[in-house]
Design an enzyme around this catalytic site. Structure first.
Site, mmCIF file in Angstrom:
data_model
loop_
_atom_site.group_PDB
_atom_site.id
_atom_site.type_symbol
_atom_site.label_atom_id
_atom_site.label_comp_id
_atom_site.label_asym_id
_atom_site.label_seq_id
_atom_site.Cartn_x
_atom_site.Cartn_y
_atom_site.Cartn_z
ATOM 1 N N LEU A 1 0.856 -1.275 0.019
ATOM 2 C CA LEU A 1 0.197 0.092 -0.004
ATOM 3 C C LEU A 1 0.783 1.142 -0.026
ATOM 4 O O LEU A 1 0.519 2.291 -0.630
ATOM 5 C CB LEU A 1 -1.066 0.155 1.288
ATOM 6 N N GLY B 1 6.021 5.080 4.712
ATOM 7 C CA GLY B 1 6.191 6.181 5.373
ATOM 8 C C GLY B 1 7.531 6.698 5.989
ATOM 9 O O GLY B 1 8.505 5.857 5.644
ATOM 10 N N GLY B 2 7.469 7.063 6.881
ATOM 11 C CA GLY B 2 8.987 7.795 7.590
ATOM 12 C C GLY B 2 9.385 6.574 8.300
ATOM 13 O O GLY B 2 10.608 6.397 8.159
ATOM 14 N N PHE B 3 8.731 5.856 8.980
ATOM 15 C CA PHE B 3 8.934 4.730 9.973
ATOM 16 C C PHE B 3 8.164 3.370 9.646
ATOM 17 O O PHE B 3 8.367 2.548 10.720
ATOM 18 C CB PHE B 3 9.151 5.358 11.414
ATOM 19 N N GLY B 4 7.450 3.383 8.772
ATOM 20 C CA GLY B 4 6.770 1.948 8.358
ATOM 21 C C GLY B 4 6.392 1.748 6.923
ATOM 22 O O GLY B 4 6.261 2.675 6.071
ATOM 23 N N THR C 1 3.167 -0.305 4.673
ATOM 24 C CA THR C 1 1.737 -0.898 4.973
ATOM 25 C C THR C 1 1.332 -1.794 3.731
ATOM 26 O O THR C 1 1.911 -1.619 2.745
ATOM 27 C CB THR C 1 0.629 0.222 5.164
ATOM 28 N N LYS D 1 0.718 -3.086 9.333
ATOM 29 C CA LYS D 1 1.844 -1.944 9.387
ATOM 30 C C LYS D 1 3.015 -2.573 9.892
ATOM 31 O O LYS D 1 3.085 -2.805 11.267
ATOM 32 C CB LYS D 1 1.217 -0.799 10.224
ATOM 33 N N ASP E 1 -1.306 14.980 11.871
ATOM 34 C CA ASP E 1 -1.074 14.785 10.777
ATOM 35 C C ASP E 1 -2.170 14.667 9.833
ATOM 36 O O ASP E 1 -2.480 13.693 8.970
ATOM 37 C CB ASP E 1 -0.353 13.655 10.578
#
Length: 670
Positions: free
Chosen positions: A282, A285-288, A290, A306, A404
């Site tokens: 999917l 991001g910055g730390f994960g 999905t 995630k 966010d």
């Protein structure tokens, strides 16, 4: 015999014959699995020696086979030799992970090991091009230039073929979507037919109780026939979809066949926590990362995996990212089963990675909606704000600040409702969390986060600022990023010039401007205040408003006169017989062919063209269209001939409108 000793070869490469002799001894001692496991290590050793001969340093087994794959592509290793390496590796993995192997497999693999030793001896001992610490000499520059030209031409042709294939695939996807909608419509019709048959069965049962034995027997026969008909219509062939399984190993990401339990490329387990199967990537991001997944313990229910995967290195940074990840799980758990927030399903650690499992929300985020359908109207944004403000009001009461809010984190369901996702950087005001000041300045998305949040401080009104920025992005269709200047914000004067890119009412614009105030003390402080402003109506009537109302009244009277005159002319056109006592609306009949349709919020608009080349616009709600007899989906009406009765045409912007209020006013000719 498996091999015939060559003493010259033994003196040069004694290590290989000793290794193979040891393996043969284990094989003849009736231990094929141990032999296959040892052969896999022998293949890795030989691959490492190939790398050493070419002057290349490799760190791991995976690096060895990646090097072999590259050497095969460059023509340094023949295709047949590369397949021998792969076969030894595959049989070794089967012996290690699956306890699979027999005497014949071990015997065949020993023969492969012998062939690899012979190839290594012939290649690296007799070929002067392969010297210790050196590659094959580079080709002639002219030949290399010609080869590059040929490769460039081949890539150009491949790109053209890929573009054509992409267009064909896109057309096929559109066709499949239309066929899927038609199939759903047919399934709905079959369901209605099944309900009618059930009602007929119930009526037959009532009649059977009141009739004689003879008539009861006949009724029983009819009921059996109807029941068999019902069974034939309800039977459907169950076909399981074959979806590749993704490997969650960050260094692999290999797509495996649906029936796999271990990754073919890296041998990692594919089923997470013995129940979650990742099927689609999917985003990251910055730390994960999905993934969309299937929960096999809940009959294949979709969910979201995630995975914690921090982009910054260092033990301290990883610990801070882990705190943020655990915070998101705790926030989702504390918020409970709120209908517009994804539910937390699980949180655990596996294979040295942390995972968060949450509810899968069907639909597109608002950024995708804008790219596909274009910017939103004022009314659509108002509906969005009303729903999002209720969500923000709820999470603020729970002591959570999202931090966010942006179109990418708002998903629109098929029923029109909105869901707020991604609580990864949210803040719990009831807890103290020791996150470094450097990490705090990185919280939020530039172009949406207010200035105080980028400086490390956050308040409930910070979410209202981000929601206001989201509203103007959706109204104007202008988004930040991609190396383009943000035309909405004037950085020199700290103001947002967004009104010139869209058309909204003055009251609504003032509400948005107050949400976007630079100083957080001057904004709305709670979501409740914004909701009250959106729903409030001004009570005082000024002199200018009175004059405006008078002007509107005069304009309305003038338009009413024009409409009455137009209605009389239309009455003469469609009812040429004067002096009739029949009601006008019941006498009116308009027949034509549907040309096109358009969907706008809660209404459908169709273009009707008569035989006299006269054009009308038919306006009907989707719920009312479902009640019309023989009515297909809106796109299925294109090209069909319809009759409109009992509707008074209205003139609006030089167009005749037919507003349908009852389902019997629209008849579809099959």
């Amino acid at each position: 015999m498996i091999y015939s000793p060559n003493f010259n070869f033994l003196r040069i490469h004694e290590v290989y014959l000793v290794e193979i002799a040891t393996l043969a001894e284990r094989y003849f001692q009736d231990d094929p699995l141990a032999c296959l496991t040892k052969l896999r290590r022998f293949g890795e050793l030989l691959a490492q020696l190939v790398a050493a001969k070419l002057g290349i340093y490799v760190k791991s087994d995976e690096d060895q086979y990646r090097l072999l794959k590259r050497l095969k592509q460059d023509g340094c290793i023949p295709q047949e030799v590369y397949r021998l390496f792969e076969q030894i590796r595959w049989t070794g993995n089967q012996a290690i992970h699956g306890d699979l192997g027999d005497h014949q497999t071990a015997l065949d693999t020993l023969q492969i090991a012998w062939n690899l030793g012979i190839w290594f001896h012939q290649t690296f001992s007799n070929n002067p091009n392969f010297k210790a610490g050196a590659f094959i000499p580079p080709p002639d520059p002219h030949q290399e230039t010609e080869a590059l030209k040929r490769q460039l031409e081949a890539l150009r042709k491949e790109a053209q073929a890929n573009r054509a294939n992409a267009e064909i695939a896109q057309a096929q996807l559109i066709q499949e979507a239309e066929l899927r909608q038609l199939a759903e419509y047919e399934a709905q019709q079959e369901k209605l037919n099944a309900e009618r048959i059930k009602q007929q069965l119930e009526q037959m049962q009532i009649l059977a109780l009141n009739k004689s034995a003879v008539s009861s027997q006949k009724t029983h026969i009819l009921m059996s026939q109807a029941a068999s008909n019902l069974n034939l219509q309800s039977i459907r062939s169950s076909t399981t979809t074959t979806i590749p399984i993704l490997c969650l190993n960050p260094d692999c990401d290999y797509e495996n066949p649906p029936s796999s339990k271990y990754c073919i490329n890296c041998s990692s387990p594919l089923i997470l926590n013995k129940r979650y199967i990742p099927i689609r990537f999917l985003g990251q991001g910055g730390f994960g990362r999905t993934f969309e997944a299937i929960d096999i313990n809940k009959l294949g229910t979709r969910c979201v995996i995630k995975q914690l995967l921090p982009t910054q290195q260092g033990t301290k940074k990883k610990q801070e990212f882990l705190k943020l990840f655990e915070r998101e799980a705790q926030q989702l758990n504390n918020l409970g089963n709120y209908p517009n927030i994804p539910n937390l399903l699980a949180f655990f650690e596996e294979n040295e990675h942390f995972y968060l499992i949450q509810e899968f929300i069907e639909g597109n985020n608002l950024y995708q909606e804008i790219l596909e359908l274009g910017k939103l109207s004022e009314q659509e944004v108002k509906i969005l704000l009303e729903q999002l403000l209720e969500i923000i009001q709820f999470i603020h009461k729970k002591g959570v600040i999202h931090r966010d809010i942006k179109p990418e984190n708002i998903i629109k369901r098929q029923d029109g409702s909105f869901v707020l996702i991604d609580f990864g950087i949210s803040k719990d005001t009831n807890l103290e969390c020791s996150i470094s000041s450097h990490m705090a300045t990185l919280v939020g998305t530039p172009g949406y986060a207010p200035i105080e949040q980028l400086r490390g401080r956050v308040y409930p009104c910070s979410d209202l600022y981000a929601l206001g920025v989201t509203a103007i992005r959706l109204l104007t269709g202008i988004f930040p990023g991609n190396g383009v200047d943000d035309n909405l914000f004037d950085e020199n004067n700290n103001i947002c010039e967004w009104r010139k890119y869209c058309k909204v009412s003055n009251k609504f614009a003032k509400i948005i401007d107050k949400m976007l105030t630079f100083q957080y003390q001057e904004r709305y402080q709670t979501a409740t205040e914004v909701m009250q402003e959106l729903s409030s109506k001004s009570s005082g009537i000024s002199r200018q408003k009175i004059i405006g109302l008078i002007r509107i009244t005069l304009i309305f009277m003038f338009l009413s006169t024009v409409i009455i005159q137009l209605s009389l002319r239309l009455n003469k056109f469609y009812n040429p017989v004067h002096g009739s006592d029949v009601n006008y609306q019941t006498k009116l009949l308009i027949t034509g062919q549907i040309q096109q349709y358009k969907r706008e919020s809660n209404k459908l608009t169709f273009t009707l063209l008569t035989k006299e080349s006269q054009s009308f616009l038919i306006v009907i709600s989707p719920n009312l269209l479902n009640q019309v007899a023989n009515a297909p989906p809106p796109y299925g009406l294109i090209g069909k001939t319809v009759n409109v009765t009992g509707v008074q045409p209205l003139a609006q912007k030089n167009t005749l409108l037919l507003q349908i209020q009852k389902p019997e006013q629209l008849q579809i000719n099959l």
